[in-house]
Design a protein around this motif. Structure first.
Motif, PDB file in Angstrom:
ATOM      1  N   ALA A 206       0.837  -1.205   0.000  1.00 29.18           N
ATOM      2  CA  ALA A 206       0.000   0.000   0.000  1.00 29.18           C
ATOM      3  C   ALA A 206       0.870   1.253   0.000  1.00 29.18           C
ATOM      4  N   ALA A 207       0.360   2.312  -0.611  1.00 34.94           N
ATOM      5  CA  ALA A 207       1.002   3.625  -0.579  1.00 34.94           C
ATOM      6  C   ALA A 207       0.130   4.501   0.309  1.00 34.94           C
ATOM      7  N   ILE A 208       0.677   4.931   1.455  1.00 38.65           N
ATOM      8  CA  ILE A 208      -0.101   5.731   2.394  1.00 38.65           C
ATOM      9  C   ILE A 208       0.551   7.102   2.561  1.00 38.65           C
ATOM     10  N   THR A 209      -0.267   8.091   2.931  1.00 40.03           N
ATOM     11  CA  THR A 209       0.259   9.459   3.085  1.00 40.03           C
ATOM     12  C   THR A 209       0.418   9.858   4.537  1.00 40.03           C
ATOM     13  N   THR A 210      -0.269   9.141   5.440  1.00 38.84           N
ATOM     14  CA  THR A 210      -0.158   9.458   6.867  1.00 38.84           C
ATOM     15  C   THR A 210       0.209   8.208   7.651  1.00 38.84           C
ATOM     16  N   SER A 211       0.798   8.438   8.786  1.00 37.34           N
ATOM     17  CA  SER A 211       1.249   7.354   9.640  1.00 37.34           C
ATOM     18  C   SER A 211       0.058   6.627  10.266  1.00 37.34           C
ATOM     19  N   PRO A 212       0.008   5.297  10.176  1.00 30.02           N
ATOM     20  CA  PRO A 212      -1.067   4.559  10.839  1.00 30.02           C
ATOM     21  C   PRO A 212      -0.832   4.530  12.351  1.00 30.02           C
ATOM     22  N   ALA A 213      -1.895   4.392  13.114  1.00 28.89           N
ATOM     23  CA  ALA A 213      -1.782   4.333  14.571  1.00 28.89           C
ATOM     24  C   ALA A 213      -1.262   2.978  15.040  1.00 28.89           C
ATOM     25  N   GLU A 214      -1.493   1.942  14.231  1.00 25.10           N
ATOM     26  CA  GLU A 214      -1.040   0.604  14.601  1.00 25.10           C
ATOM     27  C   GLU A 214      -0.776  -0.221  13.350  1.00 25.10           C
ATOM     28  N   ALA A 215      -0.029  -1.284  13.551  1.00 22.31           N
ATOM     29  CA  ALA A 215       0.146  -2.302  12.514  1.00 22.31           C
ATOM     30  C   ALA A 215      -0.680  -3.486  12.984  1.00 22.31           C
ATOM     31  N   ALA A 216      -1.546  -3.995  12.121  1.00 23.26           N
ATOM     32  CA  ALA A 216      -2.432  -5.098  12.502  1.00 23.26           C
ATOM     33  C   ALA A 216      -2.421  -6.182  11.439  1.00 23.26           C
ATOM     34  N   LEU A 217      -2.415  -7.421  11.888  1.00 29.20           N
ATOM     35  CA  LEU A 217      -2.435  -8.586  11.007  1.00 29.20           C
ATOM     36  C   LEU A 217      -3.614  -9.461  11.401  1.00 29.20           C
ATOM     37  N   VAL A 218      -4.324  -9.987  10.423  1.00 31.62           N
ATOM     38  CA  VAL A 218      -5.444 -10.884  10.683  1.00 31.62           C
ATOM     39  C   VAL A 218      -5.149 -12.208   9.981  1.00 31.62           C
ATOM     40  N   PHE A 219      -5.252 -13.302  10.739  1.00 27.06           N
ATOM     41  CA  PHE A 219      -4.981 -14.634  10.214  1.00 27.06           C
ATOM     42  C   PHE A 219      -6.280 -15.405  10.040  1.00 27.06           C
ATOM     43  N   ASN A 220      -6.224 -16.531   9.343  1.00 20.72           N
ATOM     44  CA  ASN A 220      -7.420 -17.327   9.079  1.00 20.72           C
ATOM     45  C   ASN A 220      -7.876 -18.142  10.284  1.00 20.72           C
ATOM     46  N   GLU A 221      -7.061 -18.231  11.305  1.00 25.13           N
ATOM     47  CA  GLU A 221      -7.412 -18.963  12.516  1.00 25.13           C
ATOM     48  C   GLU A 221      -6.704 -18.330  13.702  1.00 25.13           C
ATOM     49  N   GLN A 222      -7.134 -18.708  14.872  1.00 22.37           N
ATOM     50  CA  GLN A 222      -6.534 -18.173  16.097  1.00 22.37           C
ATOM     51  C   GLN A 222      -5.054 -18.530  16.143  1.00 22.37           C
ATOM     52  N   VAL A 223      -4.247 -17.576  16.625  1.00 16.56           N
ATOM     53  CA  VAL A 223      -2.819 -17.827  16.801  1.00 16.56           C
ATOM     54  C   VAL A 223      -2.509 -17.827  18.289  1.00 16.56           C
ATOM     55  N   GLU A 224      -1.422 -18.506  18.639  1.00 14.86           N
ATOM     56  CA  GLU A 224      -1.010 -18.583  20.038  1.00 14.86           C
ATOM     57  C   GLU A 224      -0.429 -17.247  20.497  1.00 14.86           C
ATOM     58  N   ASN A 225      -0.551 -16.979  21.767  1.00  7.03           N
ATOM     59  CA  ASN A 225      -0.039 -15.729  22.335  1.00  7.03           C
ATOM     60  C   ASN A 225       1.459 -15.817  22.630  1.00  7.03           C
ATOM     61  N   GLN A 226       1.997 -17.029  22.687  1.00  4.76           N
ATOM     62  CA  GLN A 226       3.415 -17.206  23.010  1.00  4.76           C
ATOM     63  C   GLN A 226       4.288 -17.041  21.774  1.00  4.76           C
TER      64      GLN A 226
ATOM     65  N   ARG B  39      -6.164 -11.995  15.511  1.00  7.84           N
ATOM     66  CA  ARG B  39      -5.650 -10.650  15.208  1.00  7.84           C
ATOM     67  C   ARG B  39      -4.407 -10.356  16.052  1.00  7.84           C
ATOM     68  N   VAL B  40      -3.348  -9.913  15.382  1.00 13.97           N
ATOM     69  CA  VAL B  40      -2.095  -9.537  16.044  1.00 13.97           C
ATOM     70  C   VAL B  40      -1.840  -8.078  15.698  1.00 13.97           C
ATOM     71  N   SER B  41      -1.548  -7.254  16.720  1.00 15.99           N
ATOM     72  CA  SER B  41      -1.333  -5.828  16.443  1.00 15.99           C
ATOM     73  C   SER B  41      -0.307  -5.240  17.402  1.00 15.99           C
ATOM     74  N   ALA B  42       0.197  -4.082  17.015  1.00 18.55           N
ATOM     75  CA  ALA B  42       1.122  -3.322  17.859  1.00 18.55           C
ATOM     76  C   ALA B  42       0.914  -1.844  17.544  1.00 18.55           C
ATOM     77  N   PRO B  43       0.902  -1.003  18.581  1.00 17.24           N
ATOM     78  CA  PRO B  43       0.787   0.438  18.316  1.00 17.24           C
ATOM     79  C   PRO B  43       2.081   0.950  17.681  1.00 17.24           C
ATOM     80  N   LEU B  44       1.937   2.013  16.881  1.00 19.48           N
ATOM     81  CA  LEU B  44       3.103   2.596  16.202  1.00 19.48           C
ATOM     82  C   LEU B  44       3.309   4.036  16.627  1.00 19.48           C
ATOM     83  N   ARG B  45       4.566   4.447  16.647  1.00 17.88           N
ATOM     84  CA  ARG B  45       4.915   5.860  16.809  1.00 17.88           C
ATOM     85  C   ARG B  45       4.674   6.530  15.467  1.00 17.88           C
ATOM     86  N   PRO B  46       4.548   7.831  15.427  1.00 17.93           N
ATOM     87  CA  PRO B  46       4.420   8.501  14.128  1.00 17.93           C
ATOM     88  C   PRO B  46       5.651   8.169  13.269  1.00 17.93           C
TER      89      PRO B  46
END
Length: 183
Positions: free
Chosen positions: A44-64, A90-97
């Motif tokens: 993707a080509a974006i013009t502003t910083s996203p607040a977070e990076a998020a990934l969605v998988f087809n099934e639940q993932v382990e927390n470890q 869903r796996v995500s992390a907040p991002l700095r600008p």
């Protein structure tokens, strides 16, 4: 009696050979988690910083052993602002600008519900420089996990070879025991 014995031995040997052929010809299981979508999206080509990076998988993932890192255009600066969060698939992390314009990369490593690691990277482009500045190397947050991204998560071949050898040996042992019992 001898023909009856040789018939049993041939049947046992044929069964052992058929079982070995089935085991050795079986493909490796491919039931690992698969990335369904990401924010920002791949390429993707974006013009502003996203607040977070998020990934969605087809099934639940382990927390470890989950890792998520966003690397800047220099390939070394980290832009995560906090710990990784895992909620079901869903796996995500907040991002700095974000800072300089260029290609950023989301690198991830998760553990599938079946226990296998899945990793990859997602590039995206920031087209307009943001206000952020890269943190010093010592200030880079540590991702929640044990090892860095890498590996393809595929199952090794040696368990299949070992299983086939054990099955073949068992088949021959049974055939030999049947032959001795009828002799």
């Amino acid at each position: 009696m001898t023909s009856r014995l040789s018939f049993r031995v041939r049947i046992a040997a044929a069964l052992a050979a058929a079982c070995c052929a089935v085991l050795l010809g079986a493909p490796a299981a491919d039931a690992h988690s698969v990335l369904v979508s990401s924010t920002p999206a791949k390429d993707a080509a974006i013009t502003t910083s996203p607040a977070e990076a998020a990934l969605v998988f087809n099934e639940q993932v382990e927390n470890q052993f989950t890792e998520l890192a966003v690397l800047g255009p220099d390939g070394t600066s980290h832009w995560e602002a906090g710990p990784v969060s895992v909620v079901d698939a869903r796996v995500s992390a907040p991002l700095r600008p974000l800072g300089p314009a260029g290609v950023y990369t989301i690198r991830y490593r998760v553990t599938s519900a079946d226990g296998h690691p899945v990793s990859g990277s997602i590039p995206f482009r920031l087209t307009v420089a943001g206000p952020g500045a890269a943190p010093p190397a010592a200030a880079v947050p540590v991702a929640a996990g044990a090892a860095g991204p890498g590996g393809d998560g595929s199952m090794p071949l040696w368990p299949w070879i070992t299983g086939g050898a054990v099955l073949l040996g068992t088949g021959f042992a049974v055939a030999r025991r049947l032959a001795r019992a009828n002799a």
